[in-house]
Motif scaffolding. Sequence first.
Motif, mmCIF file in Angstrom:
data_model
loop_
_atom_site.group_PDB
_atom_site.id
_atom_site.type_symbol
_atom_site.label_atom_id
_atom_site.label_comp_id
_atom_site.label_asym_id
_atom_site.label_seq_id
_atom_site.Cartn_x
_atom_site.Cartn_y
_atom_site.Cartn_z
ATOM 1 N N LEU A 12 0.827 -1.211 0.000
ATOM 2 C CA LEU A 12 0.000 0.000 0.000
ATOM 3 C C LEU A 12 0.860 1.260 0.000
ATOM 4 O O LEU A 12 0.519 2.259 -0.637
ATOM 5 N N LYS A 13 1.992 1.196 0.683
ATOM 6 C CA LYS A 13 2.889 2.355 0.731
ATOM 7 C C LYS A 13 3.472 2.663 -0.642
ATOM 8 O O LYS A 13 3.693 3.816 -0.997
ATOM 9 N N ALA A 14 3.715 1.608 -1.424
ATOM 10 C CA ALA A 14 4.356 1.772 -2.738
ATOM 11 C C ALA A 14 3.358 1.632 -3.888
ATOM 12 O O ALA A 14 3.761 1.437 -5.030
ATOM 13 N N CYS A 15 2.081 1.763 -3.600
ATOM 14 C CA CYS A 15 1.035 1.623 -4.626
ATOM 15 C C CYS A 15 1.283 2.592 -5.793
ATOM 16 O O CYS A 15 1.588 3.763 -5.597
ATOM 17 N N ILE A 16 1.141 2.074 -7.019
ATOM 18 C CA ILE A 16 1.405 2.893 -8.211
ATOM 19 C C ILE A 16 0.122 3.365 -8.897
ATOM 20 O O ILE A 16 0.190 4.055 -9.921
ATOM 21 N N CYS A 17 -1.027 3.006 -8.350
ATOM 22 C CA CYS A 17 -2.296 3.286 -9.039
ATOM 23 C C CYS A 17 -2.526 4.774 -9.277
ATOM 24 O O CYS A 17 -3.170 5.159 -10.263
ATOM 25 N N GLN A 18 -1.990 5.620 -8.400
ATOM 26 C CA GLN A 18 -2.193 7.074 -8.553
ATOM 27 C C GLN A 18 -1.565 7.615 -9.828
ATOM 28 O O GLN A 18 -1.935 8.674 -10.317
ATOM 29 N N TRP A 19 -0.604 6.878 -10.385
ATOM 30 C CA TRP A 19 0.107 7.348 -11.582
ATOM 31 C C TRP A 19 -0.367 6.675 -12.867
ATOM 32 O O TRP A 19 0.132 6.978 -13.952
ATOM 33 N N ILE A 20 -1.307 5.775 -12.739
ATOM 34 C CA ILE A 20 -1.767 5.013 -13.906
ATOM 35 C C ILE A 20 -2.845 5.777 -14.670
ATOM 36 O O ILE A 20 -3.771 6.323 -14.074
ATOM 37 N N GLN A 21 -2.697 5.825 -15.988
ATOM 38 C CA GLN A 21 -3.733 6.375 -16.868
ATOM 39 C C GLN A 21 -4.181 5.293 -17.843
ATOM 40 O O GLN A 21 -3.344 4.597 -18.419
ATOM 41 N N SER A 22 -5.478 5.163 -18.040
ATOM 42 C CA SER A 22 -5.988 4.191 -18.999
ATOM 43 C C SER A 22 -5.748 4.710 -20.416
ATOM 44 O O SER A 22 -6.108 5.837 -20.749
ATOM 45 N N LEU A 23 -5.115 3.870 -21.237
ATOM 46 C CA LEU A 23 -4.723 4.275 -22.587
ATOM 47 C C LEU A 23 -5.389 3.394 -23.640
ATOM 48 O O LEU A 23 -5.632 2.212 -23.413
ATOM 49 N N THR A 24 -5.656 3.992 -24.787
ATOM 50 C CA THR A 24 -6.235 3.261 -25.916
ATOM 51 C C THR A 24 -5.128 2.859 -26.883
ATOM 52 O O THR A 24 -4.256 3.656 -27.213
ATOM 53 N N SER A 25 -5.185 1.618 -27.330
ATOM 54 C CA SER A 25 -4.194 1.125 -28.285
ATOM 55 C C SER A 25 -4.850 0.133 -29.225
ATOM 56 O O SER A 25 -5.639 -0.712 -28.794
ATOM 57 N N ASN A 26 -4.541 0.247 -30.510
ATOM 58 C CA ASN A 26 -5.016 -0.746 -31.464
ATOM 59 C C ASN A 26 -4.206 -2.030 -31.371
ATOM 60 O O ASN A 26 -4.715 -3.120 -31.634
ATOM 61 N N VAL A 27 -2.948 -1.895 -31.008
ATOM 62 C CA VAL A 27 -2.074 -3.055 -30.836
ATOM 63 C C VAL A 27 -2.267 -3.618 -29.429
ATOM 64 O O VAL A 27 -2.226 -2.877 -28.450
ATOM 65 N N GLU A 28 -2.472 -4.925 -29.333
ATOM 66 C CA GLU A 28 -2.586 -5.575 -28.035
ATOM 67 C C GLU A 28 -1.222 -6.124 -27.629
ATOM 68 O O GLU A 28 -0.483 -6.637 -28.469
ATOM 69 N N LEU A 29 -0.908 -6.008 -26.352
ATOM 70 C CA LEU A 29 0.319 -6.584 -25.825
ATOM 71 C C LEU A 29 0.008 -7.838 -25.025
ATOM 72 O O LEU A 29 -0.951 -7.876 -24.253
ATOM 73 N N ILE A 30 0.807 -8.869 -25.229
ATOM 74 C CA ILE A 30 0.764 -10.075 -24.406
ATOM 75 C C ILE A 30 2.095 -10.138 -23.673
ATOM 76 O O ILE A 30 3.150 -10.232 -24.297
ATOM 77 N N ILE A 31 2.053 -10.074 -22.341
ATOM 78 C CA ILE A 31 3.283 -10.138 -21.557
ATOM 79 C C ILE A 31 3.411 -11.542 -20.989
ATOM 80 O O ILE A 31 2.536 -12.012 -20.255
ATOM 81 N N LEU A 32 4.489 -12.230 -21.349
ATOM 82 C CA LEU A 32 4.808 -13.533 -20.782
ATOM 83 C C LEU A 32 5.872 -13.304 -19.717
ATOM 84 O O LEU A 32 7.006 -12.943 -20.022
ATOM 85 N N GLN A 33 5.479 -13.501 -18.464
ATOM 86 C CA GLN A 33 6.333 -13.119 -17.341
ATOM 87 C C GLN A 33 6.966 -14.343 -16.696
ATOM 88 O O GLN A 33 6.277 -15.296 -16.321
ATOM 89 N N HIS A 34 8.292 -14.296 -16.551
ATOM 90 C CA HIS A 34 8.983 -15.365 -15.830
ATOM 91 C C HIS A 34 8.552 -15.329 -14.367
ATOM 92 O O HIS A 34 8.363 -14.247 -13.800
ATOM 93 N N PRO A 35 8.365 -16.507 -13.723
ATOM 94 C CA PRO A 35 7.899 -16.523 -12.330
ATOM 95 C C PRO A 35 8.749 -15.680 -11.382
ATOM 96 O O PRO A 35 8.217 -15.092 -10.436
ATOM 97 N N SER A 36 10.044 -15.589 -11.619
ATOM 98 C CA SER A 36 10.899 -14.797 -10.734
ATOM 99 C C SER A 36 10.575 -13.307 -10.818
ATOM 100 O O SER A 36 10.765 -12.556 -9.860
ATOM 101 N N LEU A 165 4.680 1.596 -33.552
ATOM 102 C CA LEU A 165 3.587 1.042 -34.359
ATOM 103 C C LEU A 165 2.414 2.007 -34.486
ATOM 104 O O LEU A 165 1.708 2.005 -35.499
ATOM 105 N N GLU A 166 2.199 2.829 -33.459
ATOM 106 C CA GLU A 166 1.085 3.784 -33.461
ATOM 107 C C GLU A 166 1.611 5.180 -33.105
ATOM 108 O O GLU A 166 1.319 5.704 -32.027
ATOM 109 N N PRO A 167 2.392 5.796 -33.972
ATOM 110 C CA PRO A 167 3.017 7.086 -33.648
ATOM 111 C C PRO A 167 2.023 8.221 -33.438
ATOM 112 O O PRO A 167 2.374 9.261 -32.879
#
Length: 201
Positions: A12-36, A165-167
């Motif tokens: 909660l002390k390091a919450c980043i939600c206050q800096w997040i903005q919802s963005l529109t993109s035609n390109v979808e990102l898929i993030i494959l994250q290593h467990p570490s 891709l979307e300049p």
Amino acid sequence: MSRYCSQCGKSLKACICQWIQSLTSNVELIILQHPSEAKRPMGTARILTLSLPNSHLFVGEDFSQHDQLNQLLSQQDVAHFVLYPGETSQEAQADLLRQQPKMRVILLDGTWKKAYKMWQLSSNLKPLPLLRLPTELKGNYRIRKAPSDNALSTVEAGFHILTLLEPERDFTPLLSAFDNMIQFQIEQMPQGVFEKNYPSK
């Protein structure tokens, strides 16, 4: 009461939600994250998934039999690419998006060594065309040692691939959230610790 934010997953002390903005993109990102990476308090992939409603994040090492990913890859009306600097990779540019009905880009979230292992293990990624970013790009991950100046965090890679891709769209809020997160962590360090461990070049 939980000590962690239910949305971003950080304390909660390091919450980043206050800096997040919802963005529109035609390109979808898929993030494959290593467990570490999923356990790292300074991981940046969460900035992408919070900011981009059409993004996807899956955790694992070998995604060959990953049902959700394979369902996405099986969609015939979508062109899939992997952001990976292989021998056959082509530089990302806006013309690519104009040639596709719909486009998804897969990012491998891990150190170079772990991303390479994910790439080697995940046989379903091998048939996909590869994209690369310009080599002159510089990363700003100031509190995590990088193997080279042009090593990028996952959110920086996502920002650059989307911008190329979307300049016509503005994705700078991704970097603003990243910079604010980094600055907050630096401010929590005892005086002199950051300068000692991460001296300016």
